[in-house]
Design a protein around this motif. Structure first.
Motif, PDB file in Angstrom:
ATOM      1  N   THR A 406       0.879  -1.189   0.039  1.00  0.00           N
ATOM      2  CA  THR A 406       0.083  -0.047  -0.233  1.00  0.00           C
ATOM      3  C   THR A 406       1.010   1.297   0.036  1.00  0.00           C
ATOM      4  O   THR A 406       0.217   2.463  -0.209  1.00  0.00           O
ATOM      5  N   GLY A 407       2.270   1.299   0.272  1.00  0.00           N
ATOM      6  CA  GLY A 407       2.989   2.537   0.492  1.00  0.00           C
ATOM      7  C   GLY A 407       2.680   3.166   1.487  1.00  0.00           C
ATOM      8  O   GLY A 407       3.070   4.291   1.968  1.00  0.00           O
ATOM      9  N   ALA A 408       1.717   2.549   2.692  1.00  0.00           N
ATOM     10  CA  ALA A 408       1.460   3.547   3.735  1.00  0.00           C
ATOM     11  C   ALA A 408       2.548   3.318   4.843  1.00  0.00           C
ATOM     12  O   ALA A 408       3.165   2.257   5.177  1.00  0.00           O
ATOM     13  N   PRO A 409       2.843   4.507   5.901  1.00  0.00           N
ATOM     14  CA  PRO A 409       3.766   4.410   6.590  1.00  0.00           C
ATOM     15  C   PRO A 409       3.359   3.467   7.835  1.00  0.00           C
ATOM     16  O   PRO A 409       2.249   3.408   8.173  1.00  0.00           O
ATOM     17  N   GLU A 415       8.702  -3.777  10.472  1.00  0.00           N
ATOM     18  CA  GLU A 415       9.883  -3.853   9.375  1.00  0.00           C
ATOM     19  C   GLU A 415       8.717  -3.542   8.178  1.00  0.00           C
ATOM     20  O   GLU A 415       7.649  -3.843   7.947  1.00  0.00           O
ATOM     21  N   GLY A 416       9.587  -2.800   7.164  1.00  0.00           N
ATOM     22  CA  GLY A 416       8.857  -2.526   5.817  1.00  0.00           C
ATOM     23  C   GLY A 416       9.950  -2.204   4.957  1.00  0.00           C
ATOM     24  O   GLY A 416      11.188  -2.298   5.010  1.00  0.00           O
ATOM     25  N   GLU A 417       9.307  -1.406   3.808  1.00  0.00           N
ATOM     26  CA  GLU A 417      10.251  -0.767   2.926  1.00  0.00           C
ATOM     27  C   GLU A 417      10.745   0.438   3.010  1.00  0.00           C
ATOM     28  O   GLU A 417      10.063   1.461   3.789  1.00  0.00           O
ATOM     29  N   ILE A 418      12.194   0.713   3.072  1.00  0.00           N
ATOM     30  CA  ILE A 418      12.537   2.042   3.241  1.00  0.00           C
ATOM     31  C   ILE A 418      12.271   2.804   2.250  1.00  0.00           C
ATOM     32  O   ILE A 418      12.710   2.772   0.931  1.00  0.00           O
ATOM     33  N   VAL A 419      11.457   4.122   2.149  1.00  0.00           N
ATOM     34  CA  VAL A 419      11.141   4.967   1.255  1.00  0.00           C
ATOM     35  C   VAL A 419      11.778   6.305   1.685  1.00  0.00           C
ATOM     36  O   VAL A 419      11.808   6.901   2.740  1.00  0.00           O
ATOM     37  N   VAL A 420      12.526   7.021   0.729  1.00  0.00           N
ATOM     38  CA  VAL A 420      13.363   8.139   0.668  1.00  0.00           C
ATOM     39  C   VAL A 420      12.878   9.270   0.012  1.00  0.00           C
ATOM     40  O   VAL A 420      12.293   9.273  -1.091  1.00  0.00           O
ATOM     41  N   ARG A 421      13.004  10.676   0.358  1.00  0.00           N
ATOM     42  CA  ARG A 421      12.886  11.913  -0.078  1.00  0.00           C
ATOM     43  C   ARG A 421      14.073  12.708   0.214  1.00  0.00           C
ATOM     44  O   ARG A 421      14.286  12.910   1.364  1.00  0.00           O
ATOM     45  N   THR A 422      14.837  13.091  -0.951  1.00  0.00           N
ATOM     46  CA  THR A 422      15.920  13.830  -0.536  1.00  0.00           C
ATOM     47  C   THR A 422      16.358  14.899  -1.547  1.00  0.00           C
ATOM     48  O   THR A 422      15.979  14.481  -2.714  1.00  0.00           O
ATOM     49  N   PRO A 423      16.887  15.878  -1.375  1.00  0.00           N
ATOM     50  CA  PRO A 423      17.553  16.804  -2.346  1.00  0.00           C
ATOM     51  C   PRO A 423      18.539  16.128  -3.458  1.00  0.00           C
ATOM     52  O   PRO A 423      18.557  16.625  -4.729  1.00  0.00           O
ATOM     53  N   SER A 424      19.041  15.093  -3.034  1.00  0.00           N
ATOM     54  CA  SER A 424      19.895  14.470  -4.135  1.00  0.00           C
ATOM     55  C   SER A 424      19.323  13.350  -4.624  1.00  0.00           C
ATOM     56  O   SER A 424      20.193  12.528  -5.493  1.00  0.00           O
ATOM     57  N   LEU A 425      18.062  13.131  -4.871  1.00  0.00           N
ATOM     58  CA  LEU A 425      17.567  11.969  -5.438  1.00  0.00           C
ATOM     59  C   LEU A 425      17.923  12.277  -6.992  1.00  0.00           C
ATOM     60  O   LEU A 425      17.547  13.389  -7.497  1.00  0.00           O
ATOM     61  N   MET A 426      18.189  10.999  -7.683  1.00  0.00           N
ATOM     62  CA  MET A 426      18.349  10.914  -9.196  1.00  0.00           C
ATOM     63  C   MET A 426      17.175  11.884  -9.722  1.00  0.00           C
ATOM     64  O   MET A 426      15.993  11.649  -9.038  1.00  0.00           O
ATOM     65  N   LYS A 427      17.335  12.249 -11.059  1.00  0.00           N
ATOM     66  CA  LYS A 427      16.145  12.837 -11.647  1.00  0.00           C
ATOM     67  C   LYS A 427      15.333  11.755 -12.429  1.00  0.00           C
ATOM     68  O   LYS A 427      14.471  12.074 -13.074  1.00  0.00           O
ATOM     69  N   GLY A 428      16.118  10.690 -12.313  1.00  0.00           N
ATOM     70  CA  GLY A 428      15.264   9.634 -13.183  1.00  0.00           C
ATOM     71  C   GLY A 428      16.376   8.321 -13.599  1.00  0.00           C
ATOM     72  O   GLY A 428      17.431   8.845 -13.386  1.00  0.00           O
ATOM     73  N   ALA A 434       9.673   4.311 -17.734  1.00  0.00           N
ATOM     74  CA  ALA A 434       8.803   3.410 -16.903  1.00  0.00           C
ATOM     75  C   ALA A 434       9.343   3.102 -15.669  1.00  0.00           C
ATOM     76  O   ALA A 434       8.669   3.150 -14.684  1.00  0.00           O
ATOM     77  N   ALA A 435      10.628   2.610 -15.623  1.00  0.00           N
ATOM     78  CA  ALA A 435      11.465   2.417 -14.559  1.00  0.00           C
ATOM     79  C   ALA A 435      11.549   3.289 -13.577  1.00  0.00           C
ATOM     80  O   ALA A 435      11.390   3.365 -12.178  1.00  0.00           O
ATOM     81  N   SER A 436      11.649   4.641 -13.908  1.00  0.00           N
ATOM     82  CA  SER A 436      11.697   5.878 -13.278  1.00  0.00           C
ATOM     83  C   SER A 436      10.273   6.052 -12.436  1.00  0.00           C
ATOM     84  O   SER A 436      10.293   6.554 -11.263  1.00  0.00           O
ATOM     85  N   ALA A 437       9.271   5.855 -13.179  1.00  0.00           N
ATOM     86  CA  ALA A 437       7.817   6.143 -12.588  1.00  0.00           C
ATOM     87  C   ALA A 437       7.612   4.948 -11.666  1.00  0.00           C
ATOM     88  O   ALA A 437       6.951   5.468 -10.498  1.00  0.00           O
ATOM     89  N   GLU A 438       8.091   3.817 -11.819  1.00  0.00           N
ATOM     90  CA  GLU A 438       7.966   2.768 -10.946  1.00  0.00           C
ATOM     91  C   GLU A 438       8.659   2.990  -9.557  1.00  0.00           C
ATOM     92  O   GLU A 438       8.197   2.922  -8.346  1.00  0.00           O
ATOM     93  N   ALA A 439       9.989   3.527  -9.774  1.00  0.00           N
ATOM     94  CA  ALA A 439      10.741   3.831  -8.618  1.00  0.00           C
ATOM     95  C   ALA A 439      10.489   5.181  -7.692  1.00  0.00           C
ATOM     96  O   ALA A 439      10.655   4.933  -6.428  1.00  0.00           O
ATOM     97  N   ARG A 441       7.781   7.882  -6.741  1.00  0.00           N
ATOM     98  CA  ARG A 441       6.199   8.158  -6.621  1.00  0.00           C
ATOM     99  C   ARG A 441       6.092   9.416  -5.907  1.00  0.00           C
ATOM    100  O   ARG A 441       6.132   9.465  -4.716  1.00  0.00           O
ATOM    101  N   ASP A 442       5.458  10.656  -6.475  1.00  0.00           N
ATOM    102  CA  ASP A 442       5.371  11.658  -5.713  1.00  0.00           C
ATOM    103  C   ASP A 442       6.474  12.136  -5.033  1.00  0.00           C
ATOM    104  O   ASP A 442       6.303  12.749  -3.699  1.00  0.00           O
ATOM    105  N   GLY A 443       7.689  12.030  -5.613  1.00  0.00           N
ATOM    106  CA  GLY A 443       8.870  12.601  -5.053  1.00  0.00           C
ATOM    107  C   GLY A 443       9.693  11.781  -4.020  1.00  0.00           C
ATOM    108  O   GLY A 443      10.813  12.117  -3.668  1.00  0.00           O
TER     109      GLY A 443
END
Length: 572
Positions: A406-409, A415-428, A434-439, A441-443
């Motif tokens: 679900t992607g819910a925190p 235990e769950g998936e580590i999800v990150v928002r960072t200014p240094s995140l790749m632009k894709g 398609a792989a970029s959009a999958e990886a 989501r909403d930043g």
């Protein structure tokens, strides 16, 4: 379902409560948030005679580094390279890497680091995927590059010699393996003489922080490596966050680096951070315990990063007591085969006076260094907080642990998936929407890594769902090996899993389904692998009569594990 606001209100309150005393919570950019080229120019103006890079006694001052990288940009421009063009750099650790990196970025072109351990097929793939039109390669690898050039988009090849700038009387022991005769094959341009002779005007300095600056390749779960699109803003943010949490990085620092600079962690430590901080880099071509100890003593090194195995090699070295290593103020380590433990830490503190600190967690997609552990060593808190304590997010980065579906925190302690928002995140991923959009989501970047926050709000890394293996400290992706094996005409299919190994940490094992009547053997396929992939990726090969498959045609890797266990006594 918990909202992100409620989740972070609870989590970040805990993290503020346990934030290490004396560690800033806001980023500092000593020269402002500007490009590395602009930083280098300012460093050259402010401290022109200060050593920027020392390589076995060869010294590049900041003024020289600035001038020579201007000339590098001019040389590339004179050969037709324009902003946005990809320039592949297949070098080991040497000052020419610095000239190439900063020259490419000053021009506004795109740096594409290429692993010099690659074999032909791997090189062709990365050159074609990136669309690189220019290649700078070690002279020892030039024949291989020329052999495949017609199969790529490369139009021009520059060569340089790894030991070319080492003085006649070096200040540190030079590896015998790099003292080879220089060769400049026909059809290539010798870089350093071409730089010296270049009279072309210097092109305007590229100052766009948000233009594509590098394609850093990483393995993945769906085949061959993908290029992570990074900008200079990513680079300087990573440097600022690392400097901030290191509590003391300054222009007075002297940093030792032997990590390979074609990997993003080595690029950060060996190329980006020194210019950002304005300090001096002491560069080794490769790891050597004696050279490292001599360098620390001779150049009064203040900061160094090691793989734990290499730090232990210093601890166990019979000559360790002969050298004064107490100039060190900070030591960061990465655990691969050997893991940081209280004994190693205590011995290192006794030898150097500094505390050995785990370098923490990050990945190529986020430009690494997303968390830090510095300041969390009281009573060995970080080592008692296993498995794999990775600490707190660096300032400006947010991390949550989410439900895989679900992607819910998830609540703390789950235990769950580590999800990150960072200014240094790749632009894709380069040319893979398609792989970029999958990886992304909403930043938020879905890492595929398993993690959990403890009751103090500190992150623990529990494993990589992406199946990545660490072989002698190097990242190996089973899907990449499977994709390469698939290029062999006698291979119908394969499944690659990892096995623990006392020496390498992990080893890949390939269960291979061969074409009937082809006569393929484990020995012949292993020999083929050695010709077509980097040595550390070469798997232990097991030829099987059938592979366990799902209804959709995927290998059931969990059913390979019993085969692997039954096969242990046959391992070489």
């Amino acid at each position: 379902m918990m909202s992100d606001d409620d989740y972070f209100n609870e989590l970040e309150a805990l993290q503020r409560r346990h934030w290490p005393a004396g560690t800033p919570t806001e980023l500092v950019y000593p020269l402002g948030e500007i490009t590395l080229g602009e930083m280098l120019r300012l460093r050259a103006q402010q401290t022109p005679t200060k050593p920027a890079v020392i390589f076995y006694g060869h010294t590049l001052t900041y003024a020289e580094l600035d001038a020579q990288t201007d000339r590098m940009a001019a040389l590339l421009h004179a050969h037709g390279v324009r902003p946005g063009d990809r320039v592949a750099v297949m070098l080991g650790n040497c000052p020419q890497f610095h000239l190439a990196f900063h020259g490419i970025l000053k021009l506004g072109a795109v740096h594409v680091p290429v692993n010099p351990l690659f074999k032909q097929d791997e090189l062709v793939y990365e050159l074609n995927d990136s669309g690189a039109t220019t290649l700078l390669v070690l002279d020892a690898l030039a024949d291989m590059a020329l052999a495949v050039q017609a199969r790529t988009s490369v139009q021009r090849v520059f060569v340089t010699h790894l030991a070319e700038l080492i003085p006649a009387e070096p200040t540190l022991p030079v590896p015998d393996s790099i003292r080879t005769p220089k060769q400049v094959p026909a059809g290539t341009t010798d870089l350093l003489p071409a730089l010296a002779a270049c009279t072309a005007p210097t092109p305007p300095l590229a100052t766009d922080l948000d233009a594509t600056a590098a394609l850093n390749y990483t393995g993945g779960t769906t085949g061959l490596p993908k290029g992570c699109v990074h900008t200079q803003r990513d680079m300087v943010y990573t440097a600022a966050s690392a400097a901030t949490v290191s509590r003391g990085n300054s222009p007075d620092d002297v940093t030792l680096n032997y990590m390979a600079m074609f990997w993003i962690a080595g690029e950060n430590a060996g190329v980006i951070y020194p210019v950002f901080n304005g300090g001096t880099l002491v560069l080794l071509a490769r790891w050597d315990a004696l050279a490292a100890m001599m360098a620390i003593e001779r150049y009064r090194v203040t900061r160094a990063g090691f793989v734990v195995d290499n730090a232990v090699e210093i601890l166990d070295h019979p000559r360790a007591g002969e050298f004064d290593l107490r100039s060190l103020k900070g030591t960061r380590v990465s655990s691969f085969v050997k893991k940081l433990n209280p004994d190693y830490r205590a011995r290192w503190r006794a030898l150097t006076g500094t505390t050995m600190v785990e370098a923490a967690w990050g990945m190529t997609e986020t430009h690494t260094s997303d968390t830090f552990t510095i300041g969390l060593q009281h009573d060995d808190l970080d080592l008692k907080g296993q498995p794999v304590f990775v600490g707190l997010p660096v300032p400006g980065t947010r991390i949550k642990v989410c439900d895989w579906t679900t992607g819910a925190p998830l609540p703390l302690g789950t235990e769950g998936e580590i999800v990150v928002r960072t200014p240094s995140l790749m632009k894709g991923y380069w040319q893979q929407p398609a792989a970029s959009a999958e990886a992304i989501r909403d930043g938020w970047f879905r890492t595929g890594d398993i993690g959990v926050f403890d009751t103090m709000g500190l992150l623990h890394f529990l494993g990589r769902r992406k199946e990545m293996l660490k072989v002698r400290g190097m990242s190996v992706f089973p899907t990449e090996i499977e994709a390469l094996l698939g290029q062999h005409p006698a291979v119908l299919g394969s499944g690659v899993v990892g096995v623990a190994d006392a020496q390498a940490g992990e080893l890949p094992v390939a269960f291979v389904l061969a074409r009937p009547g082809a006569g393929l053997t484990a020995d012949t396929l292993t020999a083929w692998c050695r010709e077509h992939m980097a040595g550390y990726k070469v798997p232990l090969v097991r030829i099987v009569d059938a592979l366990p498959m799902t209804a959709t045609g995927k290998v059931k890797k969990h059913e390979l594990l019993p085969l692997l266990e039954a096969d242990q006594d046959q391992r070489p």
